[in-house]
Design a protein around this motif. Structure first.
Motif, PDB file in Angstrom:
ATOM      1  N   ALA A 173       5.304 -11.030  -5.151  1.00 40.16           N
ATOM      2  CA  ALA A 173       6.157  -9.734  -5.229  1.00 40.16           C
ATOM      3  C   ALA A 173       6.784  -9.693  -3.737  1.00 40.16           C
ATOM      4  O   ALA A 173       8.059  -9.349  -3.604  1.00 40.16           O
ATOM      5  N   TRP A 174       6.121  -9.803  -2.698  1.00 44.21           N
ATOM      6  CA  TRP A 174       6.490 -10.049  -1.345  1.00 44.21           C
ATOM      7  C   TRP A 174       7.645 -10.776  -1.085  1.00 44.21           C
ATOM      8  O   TRP A 174       8.533 -10.539  -0.414  1.00 44.21           O
ATOM      9  N   MET A 175       7.567 -11.938  -1.822  1.00 44.04           N
ATOM     10  CA  MET A 175       8.771 -12.921  -1.466  1.00 44.04           C
ATOM     11  C   MET A 175       9.883 -12.470  -2.163  1.00 44.04           C
ATOM     12  O   MET A 175      11.094 -12.436  -1.571  1.00 44.04           O
ATOM     13  N   LYS A 176       9.760 -11.498  -3.268  1.00 38.94           N
ATOM     14  CA  LYS A 176      10.926 -11.102  -3.959  1.00 38.94           C
ATOM     15  C   LYS A 176      11.484  -9.997  -2.885  1.00 38.94           C
ATOM     16  O   LYS A 176      12.722  -9.887  -2.692  1.00 38.94           O
ATOM     17  N   VAL A 177      10.734  -8.989  -2.259  1.00 42.08           N
ATOM     18  CA  VAL A 177      11.009  -8.116  -1.445  1.00 42.08           C
ATOM     19  C   VAL A 177      11.757  -8.864  -0.203  1.00 42.08           C
ATOM     20  O   VAL A 177      13.132  -8.533   0.145  1.00 42.08           O
ATOM     21  N   LYS A 178      11.237  -9.992   0.543  1.00 41.59           N
ATOM     22  CA  LYS A 178      11.856 -10.325   1.418  1.00 41.59           C
ATOM     23  C   LYS A 178      13.063 -11.063   1.323  1.00 41.59           C
ATOM     24  O   LYS A 178      14.093 -11.117   2.165  1.00 41.59           O
ATOM     25  N   SER A 179      13.322 -11.598   0.113  1.00 43.05           N
ATOM     26  CA  SER A 179      14.420 -12.365  -0.260  1.00 43.05           C
ATOM     27  C   SER A 179      15.461 -11.625  -0.678  1.00 43.05           C
ATOM     28  O   SER A 179      16.618 -12.072  -0.965  1.00 43.05           O
ATOM     29  N   ASN A 198      -5.401  -1.407  -4.663  1.00 45.71           N
ATOM     30  CA  ASN A 198      -6.119  -2.532  -5.331  1.00 45.71           C
ATOM     31  C   ASN A 198      -5.445  -2.875  -6.614  1.00 45.71           C
ATOM     32  O   ASN A 198      -6.160  -3.854  -7.354  1.00 45.71           O
ATOM     33  N   THR A 199      -4.464  -2.307  -7.214  1.00 43.13           N
ATOM     34  CA  THR A 199      -4.099  -2.592  -8.553  1.00 43.13           C
ATOM     35  C   THR A 199      -3.760  -3.982  -8.649  1.00 43.13           C
ATOM     36  O   THR A 199      -3.150  -4.749  -7.822  1.00 43.13           O
ATOM     37  N   THR A 200      -4.256  -4.557 -10.113  1.00 44.59           N
ATOM     38  CA  THR A 200      -3.614  -5.924 -10.343  1.00 44.59           C
ATOM     39  C   THR A 200      -2.667  -5.777 -11.663  1.00 44.59           C
ATOM     40  O   THR A 200      -2.330  -6.566 -12.139  1.00 44.59           O
ATOM     41  N   GLU A 256       2.559  -2.011 -12.341  1.00 43.70           N
ATOM     42  CA  GLU A 256       2.524  -1.204 -11.192  1.00 43.70           C
ATOM     43  C   GLU A 256       2.920  -1.847 -10.113  1.00 43.70           C
ATOM     44  O   GLU A 256       3.640  -1.579  -9.245  1.00 43.70           O
ATOM     45  N   ILE A 257       2.761  -3.032  -9.739  1.00 41.56           N
ATOM     46  CA  ILE A 257       3.167  -4.052  -8.661  1.00 41.56           C
ATOM     47  C   ILE A 257       4.725  -4.117  -8.819  1.00 41.56           C
ATOM     48  O   ILE A 257       5.450  -4.197  -7.884  1.00 41.56           O
ATOM     49  N   GLU A 258       5.232  -4.248  -9.929  1.00 41.35           N
ATOM     50  CA  GLU A 258       6.531  -4.466 -10.040  1.00 41.35           C
ATOM     51  C   GLU A 258       7.305  -3.046  -9.803  1.00 41.35           C
ATOM     52  O   GLU A 258       8.434  -3.173  -9.135  1.00 41.35           O
ATOM     53  N   LYS A 259       6.809  -2.036 -10.102  1.00 41.46           N
ATOM     54  CA  LYS A 259       7.209  -0.805  -9.777  1.00 41.46           C
ATOM     55  C   LYS A 259       7.499  -0.724  -8.095  1.00 41.46           C
ATOM     56  O   LYS A 259       8.388  -0.262  -7.572  1.00 41.46           O
ATOM     57  N   ALA A 260       6.362  -1.059  -7.516  1.00 40.17           N
ATOM     58  CA  ALA A 260       6.285  -1.007  -5.993  1.00 40.17           C
ATOM     59  C   ALA A 260       7.397  -2.204  -5.373  1.00 40.17           C
ATOM     60  O   ALA A 260       7.823  -1.725  -4.363  1.00 40.17           O
ATOM     61  N   MET A 280       0.781  -1.176   0.153  1.00 40.56           N
ATOM     62  CA  MET A 280      -0.068  -0.164  -0.136  1.00 40.56           C
ATOM     63  C   MET A 280       0.879   1.163  -0.029  1.00 40.56           C
ATOM     64  O   MET A 280       0.642   2.038  -0.718  1.00 40.56           O
ATOM     65  N   VAL A 281       1.950   1.272   0.888  1.00 42.45           N
ATOM     66  CA  VAL A 281       2.779   2.451   0.834  1.00 42.45           C
ATOM     67  C   VAL A 281       3.642   2.577  -0.024  1.00 42.45           C
ATOM     68  O   VAL A 281       3.536   3.777  -0.665  1.00 42.45           O
TER      69      VAL A 281
END
Length: 354
Positions: free
Chosen positions: A346-352, A190-192, A196-200, A179-180
């Protein structure tokens, strides 16, 4: 904290028969038990004892830390609990997965104490307000220490400022973290849209070296103790922290944020439906809602409770009860299994990321 594309007419037709059955099912609640699943530190424990004393019902009370943990537990057995308190988007998911049941509001008369604007916001995830009754609500923003932060705090961008490296706390929650980053870039939370998700995702990876920790409830304690300069936090937690440390201040950035609602629902497999209805009705009593608000400091949607708040500073607080018409706020929606996968991957990419 938060799909139904089923037509209102169809749900209405189904509801007529279902509500009648729910209100008269033999054996519902006859065992004198009630199994409740709620967020941690999200109720005045005296309220549980008062409910037991007034009703004679024995409450078995368990707690969860995230919506996802709650869902995983319920997915194993929807009869494990009778009444639960999910957030908006998760309520939508539970409806679509047929894991909760429509409410018989005839048996929940105190629901009249919930303000119309909160039921209106609930329509986003529960069209017709058939499955849920709002319990607490609020916003998500930035809590900062005025003695440690010298810049204006009016944008999510400050959470990417190298000046505060090692002094930033982020939520250890996929939707809250994204969200941030999404709103910072002007996107819907709520974008899919994969781009946009990749940019975030890349922004969160770039931010990661600056982050002291990804936490949930610990944001509150760390900020009170002066262990960090900035933290993403829920408004209810912010009210408590400012009481404990006057150097702290809470803001909702100009780009906007999330408005969330946590609500009571009854599971599809509940063995104690009548007791669950009694619980929800009890929680909607003005005196009980006020007692809970004073204890947990999360904003109550109960108008009777709001009217009886004695602390004028809290009653007029723009953190506890902001003017929603002046803010850019968006509620989380359930984005379907494919949407969940997009965000989880995407979250897994961030955390790893190193």
């Amino acid at each position: 904290m938060k799909k139904k594309l089923i037509s209102v007419a169809l749900v209405s037709a189904m509801l007529i028969g279902c509500l009648s059955a729910c209100g008269s099912s033999s054996g519902q609640g006859d065992n004198g038990k009630l199994y409740v699943y709620n967020w941690g530190e999200y109720i005045d424990e005296d309220v549980i004892e008062q409910f037991e004393e007034e009703t004679g019902i024995d409450v078995v009370y368990d707690m969860f830390e995230t919506n996802e943990i709650m869902f995983a537990k319920l997915a194993q057995d929807t009869s494990a609990y009778d009444v639960i308190c999910p957030s908006d988007y998760m309520i939508q998911k539970l409806i679509e997965k047929d894991m909760i049941q429509p409410l018989n509001f005839t048996n929940i008369p105190n629901a009249k104490n919930i303000g119309d604007e909160y039921f209106k916001n609930s329509e986003v995830f529960d069209p017709g307000n058939r499955y849920s009754v709002p319990y607490c609500w609020g916003t998500v923003g930035i809590l900062y220490n005025k003695t440690m932060v010298t810049d204006p705090v009016n944008s999510w961008d400050i959470l990417w400022d190298p000046k505060y490296s090692g002094q930033i706390l982020m939520q250890d929650s996929v939707r809250d973290a994204f969200m941030v980053a999404l709103i910072k870039n002007g996107y819907s939370l709520n974008t899919t849209d994969p781009a946009e998700i990749e940019k975030a995702t890349q922004d969160l990876i770039a931010q990661k070296p600056l982050v002291q920790a990804y936490v949930i409830d610990q944001v509150r304690d760390k900020m009170i103790g002066g262990e960090a300069a900035l933290g993403v936090i829920y408004s209810g937690e912010a009210i408590y922290t400012v009481r404990e440390n006057r150097d702290l201040e809470y803001v909702v950035p100009d780009e906007g944020s999330n408005i969330w609602i946590d609500s009571w629902v009854i599971t599809k497999g509940s063995k104690n439906v009548s007791n669950a209805e009694k619980w929800i009705d009890f929680m909607c009593r003005g005196d009980i809602a006020l007692k809970n608000f004073e204890y947990i400091t999360y904003s109550t949607p109960n108008i009777e409770a709001q009217n009886n708040i004695e602390d004028e500073d809290i009653k007029g607080s723009k953190v506890a009860f902001p003017d929603l018409s002046t803010m850019k706020l968006e509620a989380f929606k359930y984005l379907g299994d494919s949407g969940d996968k997009l965000y989880n991957d995407a979250w897994m990419k961030v955390k790893s990321a190193n």
